[in-house]
Scaffold this motif. Structure first.
Motif, mmCIF file in Angstrom:
data_model
loop_
_atom_site.group_PDB
_atom_site.id
_atom_site.type_symbol
_atom_site.label_atom_id
_atom_site.label_comp_id
_atom_site.label_asym_id
_atom_site.label_seq_id
_atom_site.Cartn_x
_atom_site.Cartn_y
_atom_site.Cartn_z
ATOM 1 N N MET A 113 0.842 -1.189 0.000
ATOM 2 C CA MET A 113 0.000 0.000 0.000
ATOM 3 C C MET A 113 0.877 1.238 0.000
ATOM 4 S SD MET A 113 -3.254 -0.915 2.461
ATOM 5 C CE MET A 113 -2.964 0.462 3.438
ATOM 6 N N LYS A 114 0.475 2.212 -0.739
ATOM 7 C CA LYS A 114 1.207 3.470 -0.760
ATOM 8 C C LYS A 114 0.855 4.276 0.482
ATOM 9 C CE LYS A 114 1.629 4.030 -5.704
ATOM 10 N NZ LYS A 114 1.342 4.876 -6.852
ATOM 11 N N PRO A 115 1.806 4.910 1.068
ATOM 12 C CA PRO A 115 1.512 5.719 2.256
ATOM 13 C C PRO A 115 0.808 7.027 1.881
ATOM 14 C CG PRO A 115 3.842 5.819 1.753
ATOM 15 C CD PRO A 115 3.226 4.861 0.772
ATOM 16 N N GLU A 116 -0.066 7.477 2.773
ATOM 17 C CA GLU A 116 -0.738 8.767 2.740
ATOM 18 C C GLU A 116 -1.720 8.963 1.574
ATOM 19 O OE1 GLU A 116 1.887 12.036 3.207
ATOM 20 O OE2 GLU A 116 3.073 11.015 4.727
ATOM 21 N N ILE A 117 -2.198 7.914 0.964
ATOM 22 C CA ILE A 117 -3.230 8.084 -0.056
ATOM 23 C C ILE A 117 -4.569 7.490 0.402
ATOM 24 C CG2 ILE A 117 -1.608 8.096 -1.964
ATOM 25 C CD1 ILE A 117 -2.610 5.249 -2.627
ATOM 26 N N HIS A 118 -4.605 6.757 1.465
ATOM 27 C CA HIS A 118 -5.822 6.118 1.962
ATOM 28 C C HIS A 118 -6.422 6.940 3.092
ATOM 29 C CE1 HIS A 118 -5.069 2.609 -0.471
ATOM 30 N NE2 HIS A 118 -3.815 2.592 -0.024
ATOM 31 N N PRO A 119 -7.780 6.947 3.198
ATOM 32 C CA PRO A 119 -8.399 7.706 4.287
ATOM 33 C C PRO A 119 -8.153 7.013 5.623
ATOM 34 C CG PRO A 119 -10.054 6.545 3.008
ATOM 35 C CD PRO A 119 -8.757 6.343 2.301
ATOM 36 N N THR A 120 -8.361 7.755 6.687
ATOM 37 C CA THR A 120 -8.169 7.222 8.035
ATOM 38 C C THR A 120 -9.350 6.319 8.366
ATOM 39 O OG1 THR A 120 -7.118 9.302 8.606
ATOM 40 C CG2 THR A 120 -7.720 7.849 10.421
ATOM 41 N N PHE A 121 -9.066 5.168 8.958
ATOM 42 C CA PHE A 121 -10.087 4.178 9.296
ATOM 43 C C PHE A 121 -10.355 4.261 10.789
ATOM 44 C CE2 PHE A 121 -11.601 -0.152 10.185
ATOM 45 C CZ PHE A 121 -12.583 -0.260 9.214
ATOM 46 N N TYR A 122 -11.661 4.399 11.167
ATOM 47 C CA TYR A 122 -12.041 4.531 12.570
ATOM 48 C C TYR A 122 -12.996 3.405 12.973
ATOM 49 C CZ TYR A 122 -10.554 9.378 11.912
ATOM 50 O OH TYR A 122 -9.841 10.508 11.625
ATOM 51 N N GLU A 123 -13.022 3.139 14.278
ATOM 52 C CA GLU A 123 -14.079 2.319 14.867
ATOM 53 C C GLU A 123 -15.221 3.284 15.126
ATOM 54 O OE1 GLU A 123 -14.470 -0.997 15.812
ATOM 55 O OE2 GLU A 123 -12.696 -1.381 14.608
ATOM 56 N N ALA A 124 -16.242 3.295 14.243
ATOM 57 C CA ALA A 124 -17.306 4.295 14.310
ATOM 58 C C ALA A 124 -18.475 3.792 15.143
ATOM 59 C CB ALA A 124 -17.788 4.624 12.908
ATOM 60 N N LYS A 125 -19.089 4.716 15.852
ATOM 61 C CA LYS A 125 -20.289 4.425 16.623
ATOM 62 C C LYS A 125 -21.484 4.783 15.732
ATOM 63 C CE LYS A 125 -22.825 5.944 20.675
ATOM 64 N NZ LYS A 125 -22.888 6.933 21.737
ATOM 65 N N VAL A 126 -22.369 3.774 15.491
ATOM 66 C CA VAL A 126 -23.545 3.968 14.641
ATOM 67 C C VAL A 126 -24.760 4.108 15.547
ATOM 68 C CG1 VAL A 126 -24.922 3.028 12.759
ATOM 69 C CG2 VAL A 126 -22.472 2.548 12.862
ATOM 70 N N THR A 127 -25.592 5.133 15.296
ATOM 71 C CA THR A 127 -26.783 5.374 16.095
ATOM 72 C C THR A 127 -27.994 5.430 15.165
ATOM 73 O OG1 THR A 127 -25.449 6.715 17.593
ATOM 74 C CG2 THR A 127 -27.836 6.912 17.792
ATOM 75 N N CYS A 128 -29.049 4.690 15.542
ATOM 76 C CA CYS A 128 -30.294 4.690 14.761
ATOM 77 C C CYS A 128 -31.185 5.817 15.286
ATOM 78 C CB CYS A 128 -31.022 3.352 14.890
ATOM 79 S SG CYS A 128 -32.606 3.312 14.015
ATOM 80 N N ALA A 129 -31.671 6.662 14.384
ATOM 81 C CA ALA A 129 -32.516 7.786 14.780
ATOM 82 C C ALA A 129 -33.923 7.326 15.161
ATOM 83 C CB ALA A 129 -32.589 8.802 13.651
ATOM 84 N N SER A 130 -34.391 6.205 14.624
ATOM 85 C CA SER A 130 -35.749 5.744 14.905
ATOM 86 C C SER A 130 -35.883 5.077 16.263
ATOM 87 C CB SER A 130 -36.200 4.755 13.830
ATOM 88 O OG SER A 130 -36.231 5.378 12.579
ATOM 89 N N CYS A 131 -34.989 4.123 16.543
ATOM 90 C CA CYS A 131 -35.159 3.353 17.776
ATOM 91 C C CYS A 131 -34.082 3.630 18.826
ATOM 92 C CB CYS A 131 -35.197 1.864 17.460
ATOM 93 S SG CYS A 131 -33.658 1.221 16.792
ATOM 94 N N GLY A 132 -32.984 4.289 18.441
ATOM 95 C CA GLY A 132 -31.944 4.637 19.402
ATOM 96 C C GLY A 132 -30.898 3.554 19.623
ATOM 97 N N THR B 122 -27.546 1.406 19.276
ATOM 98 C CA THR B 122 -26.183 1.784 18.874
ATOM 99 C C THR B 122 -25.341 0.521 18.720
ATOM 100 O OG1 THR B 122 -25.470 2.025 21.161
ATOM 101 C CG2 THR B 122 -26.286 4.013 20.066
ATOM 102 N N TRP B 123 -24.343 0.604 17.845
ATOM 103 C CA TRP B 123 -23.370 -0.457 17.635
ATOM 104 C C TRP B 123 -22.138 0.141 16.985
ATOM 105 C CZ3 TRP B 123 -27.645 0.284 14.663
ATOM 106 C CH2 TRP B 123 -27.474 0.405 13.293
ATOM 107 N N THR B 124 -21.099 -0.633 16.916
ATOM 108 C CA THR B 124 -19.857 -0.131 16.330
ATOM 109 C C THR B 124 -19.550 -0.877 15.042
ATOM 110 O OG1 THR B 124 -18.544 -1.681 17.600
ATOM 111 C CG2 THR B 124 -18.858 0.519 18.550
ATOM 112 N N THR B 125 -18.912 -0.144 14.132
ATOM 113 C CA THR B 125 -18.509 -0.714 12.853
ATOM 114 C C THR B 125 -17.297 0.058 12.347
ATOM 115 O OG1 THR B 125 -19.301 -1.351 10.673
ATOM 116 C CG2 THR B 125 -20.005 0.769 11.459
ATOM 117 N N GLY B 126 -16.695 -0.421 11.300
ATOM 118 C CA GLY B 126 -15.552 0.272 10.731
ATOM 119 C C GLY B 126 -15.999 1.267 9.678
ATOM 120 N N SER B 127 -15.409 2.500 9.712
ATOM 121 C CA SER B 127 -15.791 3.521 8.765
ATOM 122 C C SER B 127 -14.697 4.566 8.648
ATOM 123 C CB SER B 127 -17.097 4.188 9.214
ATOM 124 O OG SER B 127 -17.438 5.247 8.361
ATOM 125 N N THR B 128 -14.854 5.455 7.695
ATOM 126 C CA THR B 128 -13.921 6.564 7.548
ATOM 127 C C THR B 128 -14.383 7.762 8.360
ATOM 128 O OG1 THR B 128 -15.075 7.311 5.577
ATOM 129 C CG2 THR B 128 -13.181 5.857 5.256
#
Length: 153
Positions: free
Chosen positions: A1-20, A22-28
């Motif tokens: 992989m080339k350095p500094e061309i890929h976005p940063t990968f985070y452990e994202a917290k996902v929240t549902c607006a309808s029922c509330g 939450t869970w975690t997933t991988g995202s930018t």
């Protein structure tokens, strides 16, 4: 992989607006908000039948079904009325002269005409204004409607 061309990968917290939920997933992104999730979506929660009923599709189907049933019942009642011996002579479609002659003689229904025919053709022909051609037409139409004409002895 080339350095500094890929976005940063985070452990994202996902929240549902309808029922509330939450869970975690991988995202930018660090945090995600969704309108609907598998916890509250009707397809996954088993409430799809309720949604369809709310939209009125089931009600429309039952309305069409009952309309069809009503139509069939009315059609059957109309057919039964045509073949009923208690129906009027006008159902036979005889000429107005023949119909009026029978009515003047006191014959108003098909049942009365059938009983007069059981006495013999001469009894019907004795009615003033009712001739042989009217008798033949009346017999044809009675047979077409399914009535049995008794032959005189």
């Amino acid at each position: 992989m080339k350095p500094e061309i890929h976005p940063t990968f985070y452990e994202a917290k996902v929240t549902c607006a309808s029922c509330g939920k939450t869970w975690t997933t991988g995202s930018t992104r660090k945090e995600l908000r969704v309108d609907i999730c598998s916890n509250c979506h009707p397809f996954f929660s088993g409430e799809a039948a309720r949604i369809i009923d709310i939209e009125g599709q089931v009600d429309r189907f039952y309305k069409k079904l009952s309309a069809r049933q009503t139509y069939v019942e009315q059609k059957k009642a109309k057919e039964d009325a045509k073949t009923s011996p208690d129906s009027a002579l006008s159902e036979l479609g005889l000429t107005t002269r023949a119909t009026e002659a029978l009515q003047k003689a006191g014959i108003d229904t098909i049942a009365q005409l059938l009983s007069k025919l059981a006495e013999g053709d001469e009894a019907v022909l004795a009615v003033p204004g009712f001739g042989q051609s009217s008798l033949t037409a009346a017999k044809k139409k009675l047979r077409a409607l399914g009535f049995e004409i008794a032959e005189a002895a």
